[in-house]
Design a protein around this motif. Sequence first.
Motif, PDB file in Angstrom:
ATOM      1  N   SER A  38       0.818  -1.215   0.000  1.00  0.00           N
ATOM      2  CA  SER A  38       0.000   0.000   0.000  1.00  0.00           C
ATOM      3  C   SER A  38       0.851   1.264   0.000  1.00  0.00           C
ATOM      4  CB  SER A  38      -0.938   0.010   1.201  1.00  0.00           C
ATOM      5  OG  SER A  38      -0.229   0.222   2.415  1.00  0.00           O
ATOM      6  N   LEU A  39       2.108   1.142   0.451  1.00  0.00           N
ATOM      7  CA  LEU A  39       2.989   2.313   0.507  1.00  0.00           C
ATOM      8  C   LEU A  39       3.321   2.857  -0.878  1.00  0.00           C
ATOM      9  CD1 LEU A  39       5.525   1.225   3.296  1.00  0.00           C
ATOM     10  CD2 LEU A  39       3.502   2.691   3.519  1.00  0.00           C
ATOM     11  N   LEU A  40       3.128   2.034  -1.911  1.00  0.00           N
ATOM     12  CA  LEU A  40       3.439   2.485  -3.270  1.00  0.00           C
ATOM     13  C   LEU A  40       2.563   3.660  -3.690  1.00  0.00           C
ATOM     14  CD1 LEU A  40       3.850  -0.958  -5.087  1.00  0.00           C
ATOM     15  CD2 LEU A  40       5.667   0.620  -4.420  1.00  0.00           C
ATOM     16  N   THR A  41       1.385   3.773  -3.078  1.00  0.00           N
ATOM     17  CA  THR A  41       0.472   4.850  -3.469  1.00  0.00           C
ATOM     18  C   THR A  41       0.173   5.801  -2.317  1.00  0.00           C
ATOM     19  OG1 THR A  41      -1.512   3.564  -2.922  1.00  0.00           O
ATOM     20  CG2 THR A  41      -0.623   3.311  -5.147  1.00  0.00           C
ATOM     21  N   VAL A  42       0.910   5.694  -1.208  1.00  0.00           N
ATOM     22  CA  VAL A  42       0.570   6.492  -0.040  1.00  0.00           C
ATOM     23  C   VAL A  42       0.746   7.991  -0.301  1.00  0.00           C
ATOM     24  CG1 VAL A  42       2.862   6.497   1.051  1.00  0.00           C
ATOM     25  CG2 VAL A  42       0.784   6.531   2.484  1.00  0.00           C
ATOM     26  N   ARG A  43       1.600   8.351  -1.265  1.00  0.00           N
ATOM     27  CA  ARG A  43       1.768   9.775  -1.596  1.00  0.00           C
ATOM     28  C   ARG A  43       0.530  10.335  -2.288  1.00  0.00           C
ATOM     29  NH1 ARG A  43       7.424  10.934  -4.484  1.00  0.00           N
ATOM     30  NH2 ARG A  43       6.567  13.039  -4.246  1.00  0.00           N
ATOM     31  N   ARG A  44      -0.319   9.470  -2.791  1.00  0.00           N
ATOM     32  CA  ARG A  44      -1.594   9.881  -3.409  1.00  0.00           C
ATOM     33  C   ARG A  44      -2.747   9.315  -2.590  1.00  0.00           C
ATOM     34  NH1 ARG A  44      -0.943  11.441  -8.717  1.00  0.00           N
ATOM     35  NH2 ARG A  44      -3.097  12.151  -8.468  1.00  0.00           N
ATOM     36  N   ILE A  45      -2.634   9.442  -1.274  1.00  0.00           N
ATOM     37  CA  ILE A  45      -3.606   8.815  -0.385  1.00  0.00           C
ATOM     38  C   ILE A  45      -5.016   9.373  -0.584  1.00  0.00           C
ATOM     39  CG2 ILE A  45      -3.340  10.397   1.573  1.00  0.00           C
ATOM     40  CD1 ILE A  45      -3.347   7.869   3.380  1.00  0.00           C
ATOM     41  N   ALA A  46      -5.116  10.568  -1.118  1.00  0.00           N
ATOM     42  CA  ALA A  46      -6.446  11.131  -1.393  1.00  0.00           C
ATOM     43  C   ALA A  46      -7.209  10.269  -2.396  1.00  0.00           C
ATOM     44  CB  ALA A  46      -6.309  12.556  -1.914  1.00  0.00           C
TER      45      ALA A  46
END
Length: 281
Positions: A38-46
Amino acid sequence: MLYALAAIAMWASVATLSALTHALPPFFVAGVGLMLGSLLTVRRIADWKVPPKNFANGVYGIFGFYFFLFNAYRLAPVMDATVLSYVWPLLMVLLSPRLVPGTRLGANHILGSLIGFAGAALIVTGGKLSLSMAALPGYLMALGAAVVWATYSLFTRRLPATSDNAVGGYCFASGLLALGLHFATEPAAHPSAIQWLMIAVLGLLPMGAAFLCWNRAMQLGDPRQTGALGNATPLLSTLMLVASGQAALNGSAALAIAMIVGGAALGTLPAERLLPGWLRA
C-alpha cells in the motif's frame, strides 16, 4: 495486455521469492506484505477515497483471495489446492458475458481457456493428481479463491473507473484484516533479517505493484483476453523456479507449455484469424 502480463510475471515470482518465508505464518506474511504494498500509493492517499462499492470489491478480491487460498492450503494438499485455484482464468472468461455488459464469448475464447487451464494443471501436477474426499473442504476453499479473484476482476471492469492509486487503500485494509487473523489464529512470527527482506520484496511487487497493474489491465483491456493470459502464471512460475535451481522440468512440461501458449493465443487473437466461419460467435 502488457499491464496484465506485468502483473502475471510478478505473481509468478511468488514461488521463487517466498522460498525463505514458508516457515512463517501465512497471514502474517500476507498482512505485512499488503501493508508494504500500500505504501506504493501512499503519496496519493487522497485517491484512496472511492465509492463504497469499489472499496468493498477491492477488499473482497484481495483479502478474500488470500483468505480462501491459505485455508485451502491448510485443509488440502498444496498441489491439489493450487491446481483448483488456477480455475480463475477460465472462470473470468466464462463469466465475462454475465458480469461485463457488451461482452460476448466466441468458441475461441472458451476453447483457448480450457486448453490453457489443462496445460496449467499439467505443469503444476506433472500429470499426477490424486484428489481425496477427505480434503473436500480444502478443495472448496481453493475453488472459492478462484471464484473470488475472477469475480473481483470482472467487477473492477463493471464498476465506475477509479484511480489505480485506490488499490493502495484496498491493500492497506486487506493487510489489516490479514494481520488481525494472524494475531487471532496463528503463532507469533519472528522473521530473520533475510525473511524481512523477502517479505518486503513480496509486498512491493506481487502484493503491491502487481495489483496496480492488474487494476489497470481490467479497466482498459478485454476481460476474455486477460483471462486467457492468466493461464501463463504457473508456466512462468515453473520457469522461474527452474532458472533459480529450485525445480527441474519433467517430461510433461513441453506438452504443458505448448497447451498454455496455444490456449493463450487461441483466446487472445481475433476469432476470424483463428477459426473457420462456422466456429465464430
